[in-house]
Design a protein around this motif. Structure first.
Motif, PDB file in Angstrom:
ATOM      1  N   GLU A 119       0.817  -1.214   0.000  1.00  0.00           N
ATOM      2  CA  GLU A 119       0.000   0.000   0.000  1.00  0.00           C
ATOM      3  C   GLU A 119       0.856   1.271   0.000  1.00  0.00           C
ATOM      4  OE1 GLU A 119      -0.048  -1.649   4.295  1.00  0.00           O
ATOM      5  OE2 GLU A 119      -0.151  -2.429   2.229  1.00  0.00           O
ATOM      6  N   ARG A 120       2.161   1.120   0.253  1.00  0.00           N
ATOM      7  CA  ARG A 120       3.077   2.268   0.216  1.00  0.00           C
ATOM      8  C   ARG A 120       4.116   2.141  -0.900  1.00  0.00           C
ATOM      9  NH1 ARG A 120       5.805   2.753   5.727  1.00  0.00           N
ATOM     10  NH2 ARG A 120       6.958   4.338   4.550  1.00  0.00           N
ATOM     11  N   ALA A 121       3.889   1.207  -1.809  1.00  0.00           N
ATOM     12  CA  ALA A 121       4.848   0.979  -2.901  1.00  0.00           C
ATOM     13  C   ALA A 121       5.095   2.247  -3.704  1.00  0.00           C
ATOM     14  CB  ALA A 121       4.342  -0.138  -3.821  1.00  0.00           C
ATOM     15  N   VAL A 122       4.051   3.039  -3.907  1.00  0.00           N
ATOM     16  CA  VAL A 122       4.196   4.251  -4.711  1.00  0.00           C
ATOM     17  C   VAL A 122       5.244   5.192  -4.126  1.00  0.00           C
ATOM     18  CG1 VAL A 122       2.324   5.514  -3.547  1.00  0.00           C
ATOM     19  CG2 VAL A 122       2.935   6.080  -5.914  1.00  0.00           C
ATOM     20  N   ASP A 123       5.378   5.191  -2.796  1.00  0.00           N
ATOM     21  CA  ASP A 123       6.376   6.069  -2.161  1.00  0.00           C
ATOM     22  C   ASP A 123       7.787   5.707  -2.620  1.00  0.00           C
ATOM     23  OD1 ASP A 123       4.299   7.239  -0.782  1.00  0.00           O
ATOM     24  OD2 ASP A 123       4.610   6.069   1.040  1.00  0.00           O
ATOM     25  N   ASP A 124       8.067   4.407  -2.735  1.00  0.00           N
ATOM     26  CA  ASP A 124       9.388   3.971  -3.189  1.00  0.00           C
ATOM     27  C   ASP A 124       9.635   4.375  -4.639  1.00  0.00           C
ATOM     28  OD1 ASP A 124       9.837   2.898  -0.714  1.00  0.00           O
ATOM     29  OD2 ASP A 124      10.146   0.837  -1.391  1.00  0.00           O
ATOM     30  N   TYR A 125       8.612   4.212  -5.472  1.00  0.00           N
ATOM     31  CA  TYR A 125       8.779   4.572  -6.885  1.00  0.00           C
ATOM     32  C   TYR A 125       8.939   6.081  -7.059  1.00  0.00           C
ATOM     33  CZ  TYR A 125       7.765  -0.199  -8.355  1.00  0.00           C
ATOM     34  OH  TYR A 125       7.828  -1.555  -8.555  1.00  0.00           O
ATOM     35  N   LEU A 126       8.237   6.852  -6.254  1.00  0.00           N
ATOM     36  CA  LEU A 126       8.392   8.309  -6.319  1.00  0.00           C
ATOM     37  C   LEU A 126       9.794   8.729  -5.886  1.00  0.00           C
ATOM     38  CD1 LEU A 126       4.919   9.436  -4.911  1.00  0.00           C
ATOM     39  CD2 LEU A 126       5.752   9.765  -7.247  1.00  0.00           C
ATOM     40  N   ALA A 127      10.306   8.090  -4.828  1.00  0.00           N
ATOM     41  CA  ALA A 127      11.664   8.396  -4.370  1.00  0.00           C
ATOM     42  C   ALA A 127      12.683   8.013  -5.440  1.00  0.00           C
ATOM     43  CB  ALA A 127      11.957   7.654  -3.068  1.00  0.00           C
ATOM     44  N   GLY A 128      12.474   6.861  -6.066  1.00  0.00           N
ATOM     45  CA  GLY A 128      13.373   6.422  -7.122  1.00  0.00           C
ATOM     46  C   GLY A 128      13.349   7.360  -8.314  1.00  0.00           C
ATOM     47  N   LEU A 129      12.149   7.763  -8.729  1.00  0.00           N
ATOM     48  CA  LEU A 129      12.021   8.653  -9.875  1.00  0.00           C
ATOM     49  C   LEU A 129      12.711   9.987  -9.610  1.00  0.00           C
ATOM     50  CD1 LEU A 129      10.866   9.284 -12.671  1.00  0.00           C
ATOM     51  CD2 LEU A 129       8.749  10.033 -11.538  1.00  0.00           C
ATOM     52  N   GLU A 130      12.481  10.553  -8.434  1.00  0.00           N
ATOM     53  CA  GLU A 130      13.097  11.841  -8.116  1.00  0.00           C
ATOM     54  C   GLU A 130      14.623  11.728  -8.064  1.00  0.00           C
ATOM     55  OE1 GLU A 130      12.527  15.744  -5.341  1.00  0.00           O
ATOM     56  OE2 GLU A 130      11.382  13.931  -4.854  1.00  0.00           O
ATOM     57  N   GLY A 131      15.124  10.615  -7.527  1.00  0.00           N
ATOM     58  CA  GLY A 131      16.562  10.452  -7.398  1.00  0.00           C
ATOM     59  C   GLY A 131      17.273  10.278  -8.727  1.00  0.00           C
ATOM     60  N   VAL A 132      16.711   9.455  -9.607  1.00  0.00           N
ATOM     61  CA  VAL A 132      17.424   9.128 -10.851  1.00  0.00           C
ATOM     62  C   VAL A 132      17.133  10.101 -11.985  1.00  0.00           C
ATOM     63  CG1 VAL A 132      17.393   6.672 -10.230  1.00  0.00           C
ATOM     64  CG2 VAL A 132      15.668   7.548 -11.837  1.00  0.00           C
ATOM     65  N   TYR A 133      16.068  10.861 -11.873  1.00  0.00           N
ATOM     66  CA  TYR A 133      15.590  11.677 -12.996  1.00  0.00           C
ATOM     67  C   TYR A 133      16.677  12.539 -13.655  1.00  0.00           C
ATOM     68  CZ  TYR A 133      12.273  14.530 -15.689  1.00  0.00           C
ATOM     69  OH  TYR A 133      11.587  15.155 -16.710  1.00  0.00           O
ATOM     70  N   PRO A 134      17.496  13.289 -12.881  1.00  0.00           N
ATOM     71  CA  PRO A 134      18.473  14.173 -13.531  1.00  0.00           C
ATOM     72  C   PRO A 134      19.571  13.438 -14.284  1.00  0.00           C
ATOM     73  CG  PRO A 134      18.171  14.745 -11.206  1.00  0.00           C
ATOM     74  CD  PRO A 134      17.546  13.409 -11.414  1.00  0.00           C
ATOM     75  N   HIS A 135      19.704  12.119 -14.042  1.00  0.00           N
ATOM     76  CA  HIS A 135      20.841  11.365 -14.559  1.00  0.00           C
ATOM     77  C   HIS A 135      20.433  10.325 -15.601  1.00  0.00           C
ATOM     78  CE1 HIS A 135      22.559  13.246 -11.049  1.00  0.00           C
ATOM     79  NE2 HIS A 135      21.672  12.614 -10.289  1.00  0.00           N
ATOM     80  N   ALA A 136      19.158  10.335 -15.998  1.00  0.00           N
ATOM     81  CA  ALA A 136      18.625   9.297 -16.883  1.00  0.00           C
ATOM     82  C   ALA A 136      18.232   9.866 -18.237  1.00  0.00           C
ATOM     83  CB  ALA A 136      17.407   8.643 -16.235  1.00  0.00           C
ATOM     84  N   ASP A 137      18.397   9.039 -19.265  1.00  0.00           N
ATOM     85  CA  ASP A 137      17.811   9.361 -20.572  1.00  0.00           C
ATOM     86  C   ASP A 137      16.386   8.826 -20.641  1.00  0.00           C
ATOM     87  OD1 ASP A 137      20.024  10.704 -21.975  1.00  0.00           O
ATOM     88  OD2 ASP A 137      21.048   8.802 -21.648  1.00  0.00           O
TER      89      ASP A 137
END
Length: 352
Positions: A157-175
């Motif tokens: 039920e909190r899985a989205v929190d992990d994906y949001l953290a992952g997206l924010e962390g990797v976003y500047p460094h990803a194509d």
């Protein structure tokens, strides 16, 4: 072809005498050492060209490395020398985790296949980003996908929190960023592929990406990686949902939990995902149905069971825009990359 590529068949028996995960780690460390040494780096270098557009990205060729081989993004530059048109690393989770107990990877040589239940073992988001930032692959024109997942102990039920953290962390460094919801080795993860569950995940991810695009003045494509074991009805539901949330691409597919193709093998009863040629037909069926339902607006990356060039050609004929390799590399070595690029180049020439 470099000496390294042609010598892999000679090294394989020694590697296959080791535990599968030990051999995997030894191969990566040896590849890294060869890259780090100026005298041997040229032995790695291969740059087959077949320029391709994917989600607005310019690829040297449409043959990529699938996520899972370099979970921590620690060997991007060394892997990039092997001839890939793009590289995807991860899956990374917000916090470091050990993954499932060992042994957790098994070879099925008769089927050129693997079964793994690694369980997103990785060093966590901070170390992953440090590794990605220290690589030169992107600055030299390489395309890099970063694959994100959830920690095993994060409640669903909190899985989205992990994906949001992952997206924010990797976003500047990803194509591009891949949302992995299809590994069979994290309990209940595949439930996120369901209609309402997928919408509840993608809605906040879409909102977060809009915020990040404004902040970084750059829109990074978002990709969803799906399983090969979906029913036709589930694939149709996915195809209806993905465009609603601005998803740019689908990776079809991850490993399978079916065992029909390897029934009777000593390791067939091992829990985990089966990869290799038995996945090829399953992946083709998913690609074909997705392409029929999605039209041409969303990219499809075909992965699963590519053991020779013709398999890559079949993925593209089914509707894929690019392909990725993993298990085939274990059995064929880097020569498979060039084999696939040549097969796709031949198909393109015949189509003209």
């Amino acid at each position: 072809m470099s000496l390294l590529f042609s010598s892999y068949p000679l090294a394989r028996p020694a590697l296959f005498s080791l535990d599968a995960e030990t051999a995997h780690e030894l191969t990566l460390s040896s590849l890294q050492k060869a890259y780090d040494c100026r005298l041997t780096r040229h032995l790695l270098s291969s740059r087959p060209q077949l320029p391709t557009q994917l989600m607005g990205l310019s690829l040297r060729n449409p043959v990529g490395l699938a996520a899972g081989l370099d979970k921590n993004g620690a060997h991007i530059d060394a892997l990039g020398q092997l001839g890939f048109g793009f590289i995807e690393v991860g899956t990374v989770t917000p916090r470091a985790q050990a993954g499932n107990p060992k042994p957790r990877m098994y070879r099925l040589p008769e089927a050129h296949s693997l079964i793994n239940r690694m369980g997103f073992n990785n060093d966590g988001l901070k170390k992953f980003i440090d590794n990605v930032r220290s690589s030169a692959w992107r600055s030299e024109g390489g395309i890099l996908g970063l694959n994100i997942g959830k920690n095993a102990d994060t409640p669903m039920e909190r899985a989205v929190d992990d994906y949001l953290a992952g997206l924010e962390g990797v976003y500047p460094h990803a194509d591009y960023v891949t949302v992995n919801i299809s590994s069979p080795n994290t309990q209940n993860l595949r439930s996120l592929q369901g209609g309402s569950e997928l919408s509840e995940l993608l809605r906040p991810l879409q909102e977060k990406r809009k915020e990040l695009a404004d902040r970084h003045q750059r829109r990074v494509p978002l990709v969803v990686k799906i399983a090969p074991d979906l029913t036709a009805e589930q694939i149709d539901a996915l195809a209806d949902i993905l465009p609603q949330y601005g998803v740019d691409g689908v990776i079809a597919t991850n490993t399978t939990i079916t065992r029909n193709a390897v029934e009777g093998h000593p390791h067939a009863g091992q829990a985990g995902g089966l990869s290799g040629p038995p996945v090829h037909a399953l992946s083709l069926a998913v690609i074909q149905r997705l392409r029929q339902r999605l039209g041409s607006d969303i990219a499809i990356i075909g992965v699963g069971g590519i053991h020779e060039g013709r398999h890559a050609r079949e993925k593209m004929a089914a509707g894929a825009d690019a392909v990725q390799l993993y298990t085939g590399l274990i059995y064929r070595g880097p020569a498979l990359i060039k084999d696939c690029v040549q097969a796709l180049a031949g198909a393109a020439a015949n189509a003209r």
